[in-house]
Scaffold this motif. Structure first.
Motif, PDB file in Angstrom:
ATOM      1  N   VAL A  70       0.851  -1.200   0.000  1.00  0.00           N
ATOM      2  CA  VAL A  70       0.000   0.000   0.000  1.00  0.00           C
ATOM      3  C   VAL A  70       0.884   1.247   0.000  1.00  0.00           C
ATOM      4  O   VAL A  70       0.628   2.205  -0.742  1.00  0.00           O
ATOM      5  N   ILE A  71       1.928   1.232   0.828  1.00  0.00           N
ATOM      6  CA  ILE A  71       2.864   2.349   0.846  1.00  0.00           C
ATOM      7  C   ILE A  71       3.470   2.535  -0.551  1.00  0.00           C
ATOM      8  O   ILE A  71       3.620   3.662  -1.047  1.00  0.00           O
ATOM      9  N   ALA A  72       3.813   1.423  -1.202  1.00  0.00           N
ATOM     10  CA  ALA A  72       4.394   1.496  -2.538  1.00  0.00           C
ATOM     11  C   ALA A  72       3.441   2.156  -3.533  1.00  0.00           C
ATOM     12  O   ALA A  72       3.872   2.952  -4.388  1.00  0.00           O
ATOM     13  N   LEU A  73       2.154   1.849  -3.452  1.00  0.00           N
ATOM     14  CA  LEU A  73       1.185   2.502  -4.337  1.00  0.00           C
ATOM     15  C   LEU A  73       1.140   4.005  -4.089  1.00  0.00           C
ATOM     16  O   LEU A  73       1.072   4.806  -5.032  1.00  0.00           O
ATOM     17  N   LEU A  74       1.175   4.409  -2.810  1.00  0.00           N
ATOM     18  CA  LEU A  74       1.152   5.837  -2.488  1.00  0.00           C
ATOM     19  C   LEU A  74       2.401   6.538  -3.012  1.00  0.00           C
ATOM     20  O   LEU A  74       2.339   7.674  -3.487  1.00  0.00           O
ATOM     21  N   VAL A  75       3.543   5.850  -2.934  1.00  0.00           N
ATOM     22  CA  VAL A  75       4.789   6.406  -3.476  1.00  0.00           C
ATOM     23  C   VAL A  75       4.692   6.496  -4.996  1.00  0.00           C
ATOM     24  O   VAL A  75       5.052   7.514  -5.607  1.00  0.00           O
ATOM     25  N   GLN A  76       4.192   5.459  -5.626  1.00  0.00           N
ATOM     26  CA  GLN A  76       4.090   5.420  -7.086  1.00  0.00           C
ATOM     27  C   GLN A  76       3.207   6.541  -7.615  1.00  0.00           C
ATOM     28  O   GLN A  76       3.487   7.115  -8.685  1.00  0.00           O
ATOM     29  N   GLU A  77       2.161   6.858  -6.871  1.00  0.00           N
ATOM     30  CA  GLU A  77       1.200   7.859  -7.321  1.00  0.00           C
ATOM     31  C   GLU A  77       1.526   9.252  -6.803  1.00  0.00           C
ATOM     32  O   GLU A  77       0.706  10.171  -6.912  1.00  0.00           O
ATOM     33  N   ASN A  78       2.745   9.417  -6.247  1.00  0.00           N
ATOM     34  CA  ASN A  78       3.229  10.709  -5.753  1.00  0.00           C
ATOM     35  C   ASN A  78       2.353  11.306  -4.659  1.00  0.00           C
ATOM     36  O   ASN A  78       2.303  12.525  -4.481  1.00  0.00           O
ATOM     37  N   SER A 166      -3.864   9.733   2.188  1.00  0.00           N
ATOM     38  CA  SER A 166      -4.933   9.243   1.297  1.00  0.00           C
ATOM     39  C   SER A 166      -6.323   9.500   1.854  1.00  0.00           C
ATOM     40  O   SER A 166      -7.311   9.409   1.113  1.00  0.00           O
ATOM     41  N   GLY A 167      -6.408   9.763   3.170  1.00  0.00           N
ATOM     42  CA  GLY A 167      -7.707   9.915   3.801  1.00  0.00           C
ATOM     43  C   GLY A 167      -8.436   8.613   4.022  1.00  0.00           C
ATOM     44  O   GLY A 167      -9.625   8.588   4.345  1.00  0.00           O
ATOM     45  N   GLU A 168      -7.738   7.504   3.855  1.00  0.00           N
ATOM     46  CA  GLU A 168      -8.335   6.174   3.938  1.00  0.00           C
ATOM     47  C   GLU A 168      -7.468   5.304   4.838  1.00  0.00           C
ATOM     48  O   GLU A 168      -6.244   5.507   4.919  1.00  0.00           O
ATOM     49  N   SER A 169      -8.076   4.337   5.510  1.00  0.00           N
ATOM     50  CA  SER A 169      -7.256   3.436   6.321  1.00  0.00           C
ATOM     51  C   SER A 169      -6.427   2.542   5.408  1.00  0.00           C
ATOM     52  O   SER A 169      -6.830   2.232   4.277  1.00  0.00           O
ATOM     53  N   LEU A 170      -5.270   2.141   5.903  1.00  0.00           N
ATOM     54  CA  LEU A 170      -4.412   1.259   5.124  1.00  0.00           C
ATOM     55  C   LEU A 170      -5.140  -0.041   4.800  1.00  0.00           C
ATOM     56  O   LEU A 170      -5.044  -0.558   3.675  1.00  0.00           O
ATOM     57  N   GLN A 171      -5.896  -0.565   5.771  1.00  0.00           N
ATOM     58  CA  GLN A 171      -6.599  -1.835   5.559  1.00  0.00           C
ATOM     59  C   GLN A 171      -7.653  -1.697   4.452  1.00  0.00           C
ATOM     60  O   GLN A 171      -7.785  -2.592   3.608  1.00  0.00           O
ATOM     61  N   ASP A 172      -8.389  -0.590   4.463  1.00  0.00           N
ATOM     62  CA  ASP A 172      -9.409  -0.398   3.433  1.00  0.00           C
ATOM     63  C   ASP A 172      -8.783  -0.202   2.052  1.00  0.00           C
ATOM     64  O   ASP A 172      -9.291  -0.717   1.045  1.00  0.00           O
ATOM     65  N   TYR A 174      -5.896  -1.314   1.074  1.00  0.00           N
ATOM     66  CA  TYR A 174      -5.374  -2.619   0.656  1.00  0.00           C
ATOM     67  C   TYR A 174      -6.486  -3.482   0.058  1.00  0.00           C
ATOM     68  O   TYR A 174      -6.306  -4.087  -1.014  1.00  0.00           O
ATOM     69  N   ASP A 175      -7.610  -3.556   0.730  1.00  0.00           N
ATOM     70  CA  ASP A 175      -8.728  -4.351   0.201  1.00  0.00           C
ATOM     71  C   ASP A 175      -9.179  -3.845  -1.162  1.00  0.00           C
ATOM     72  O   ASP A 175      -9.373  -4.630  -2.102  1.00  0.00           O
ATOM     73  N   ARG A 176      -9.341  -2.535  -1.267  1.00  0.00           N
ATOM     74  CA  ARG A 176      -9.928  -1.944  -2.474  1.00  0.00           C
ATOM     75  C   ARG A 176      -8.984  -1.975  -3.664  1.00  0.00           C
ATOM     76  O   ARG A 176      -9.407  -2.238  -4.794  1.00  0.00           O
ATOM     77  N   LEU A 188      -5.697  -8.227   5.738  1.00  0.00           N
ATOM     78  CA  LEU A 188      -5.386  -7.314   6.829  1.00  0.00           C
ATOM     79  C   LEU A 188      -6.729  -6.957   7.453  1.00  0.00           C
ATOM     80  O   LEU A 188      -7.303  -5.902   7.218  1.00  0.00           O
ATOM     81  N   GLY A 189      -7.243  -7.887   8.221  1.00  0.00           N
ATOM     82  CA  GLY A 189      -8.587  -7.816   8.765  1.00  0.00           C
ATOM     83  C   GLY A 189      -9.402  -8.971   8.229  1.00  0.00           C
ATOM     84  O   GLY A 189      -9.987  -8.876   7.143  1.00  0.00           O
ATOM     85  N   LEU A 190      -9.413 -10.098   8.955  1.00  0.00           N
ATOM     86  CA  LEU A 190     -10.106 -11.294   8.471  1.00  0.00           C
ATOM     87  C   LEU A 190     -11.603 -11.139   8.679  1.00  0.00           C
ATOM     88  O   LEU A 190     -12.073 -11.023   9.813  1.00  0.00           O
TER      89      LEU A 190
END
Length: 369
Positions: A70-78, A166-172, A174-176, A188-190
């Protein structure tokens, strides 16, 4: 006759033989193993009395590698810049000498915040309240000058940076963005509806464990109200919340497919991380004697890097091991995504079973090149 269930692709028979040998030598051994090569699953094995192909169980710090995607996506999208101070995104963090600590430093275990005095409640870890307490804490070493494993608090850092940017939880997120669209069997949240698949992690408690000073570095690192970190995924509230440092639950195929989907694509999909993002996230940041554990360690941004005592891949590989010796990683040098999860906790690092299996998979992939 094959003892395990599942199959391997042509060229990976040595991997099957090694996995079978583990099952033959230990009747209590139960594990899952999965590998993707060039985006195609080439190893899918399950064996032992405690695990089925559709079982999920705790993978402890493998969760960090999952959350790091998830961190990688945030980095990729600046959205998140690794070379900005943490306090740029999270102003309250910039106290007690932490104002200049860069995101890349904080996420490679250099913050000097392995825990806080008094610890965190189990229900607190994934909350903004935990982040506020961590932000106000005084570091135990000068930030950015040394590194020491932040076993649980690196999850708090990742989660708050995700919320702030992002204004979103990391778990959410990741799911989305990852779990659902790429069919990754790691949570990340069963959810309640998946709970029937869960198998407890088995481990041997230390009967005469010496007193652990809660104000020592090791005590701060164990910053939760449990007798041992091994309890964590077996507690329903922990696996339901999906704390990104150690609360993830899934299958070996979930780990392997995640790393494949990120780097090579899986089943004809395009990889969700570009080569430049992979390079930025997987470049080693620190190596040497870990301030918290006293062991040698090497880290990229969140991800573990291979080194002689944790020799799971080529110099380009990146991933994470768990406290039970679960292991997930990508190795771009061999176009691999790898996942291994035992039911009973075992020895990790080199030359544990996970690393022996990883070497067998790499050797098979190299022979096909």
């Amino acid at each position: 006759m094959q003892i395990s269930h599942g199959a391997v692709a042509a060229g990976f028979e040595d991997v099957l033989d090694l996995f079978e040998s583990f099952l033959a030598e230990d009747p209590n051994y139960s594990a899952q193993l999965s590998a993707y090569h060039g985006g195609v699953r080439v190893v899918g094995l399950t064996g032992g009395p405690g695990m089925a192909a559709d079982s999920v169980t705790g993978a402890y710090s493998c969760s960090k590698g999952v959350a790091a995607m998830v961190i990688a996506l945030l980095v990729q999208e600046n959205v998140l810049d690794l070379d900005r101070p943490v306090a740029f995104y999270w102003p309250e963090f910039g106290v007690h000498g932490k104002d200049r600590l860069l995101v890349r430093e904080a996420l490679s275990h250099q913050a000097g915040l392995p825990g806080i005095e008094g610890g965190f409640g189990l229900a607190e870890f994934t909350t903004a309240g935990a982040a506020a307490r961590l932000a106000s804490a005084r570091p135990v070493w000068q930030p950015g000058r040394q590194f020491g494993y932040h076993a649980l608090t690196i999850g708090i850092l990742m989660e708050e940076l995700c919320r702030r940017t992002s204004g979103e939880s990391l778990q959410d997120l990741y799911d989305r963005r990852i779990r659902i669209p790429y069919g990754v069997d790691f949570f990340l949240g069963l959810p309640d509806e998946e709970e029937h698949r869960y198998r407890d992690v088995l481990y041997t408690a230390e009967p005469d464990r010496p007193w652990l000073d809660p104000l020592s570095l090791d005590g701060l690192n164990s910053n939760s109200p449990v007798s041992t970190i091994m309890e964590l995924p077996n507690i329903r509230s922990v696996r339901a919340a999906g704390m990104s440092a150690a609360g993830g639950v899934g299958s070996a195929d979930g780990l392997a497919r995640l790393y494949a989907a990120a780097t090579t694509g899986a089943d004809n999909s395009e990889p969700f991380l570009g080569e430049d993002t992979v390079r930025r996230m997987s470049t080693e940041q620190v190596w040497g004697l870990d301030r918290s554990s006293g062991l040698d360690n090497a880290f990229a941004v969140v991800f573990m890097k291979p080194h002689p005592s944790r020799n799971f891949g080529s110099h380009r590989a990146f991933g994470h091991e768990g406290a039970n010796a679960a292991l997930g990683f990508a190795d771009p040098a061999y176009s691999l995504g790898f996942g291994y999860i035992p039911q009973r906790a075992e020895d990790g690092r080199t030359p544990g079973r996970a690393h022996r299996l990883a070497a067998a998979v790499r050797r098979s992939a190299a022979a096909l090149a």
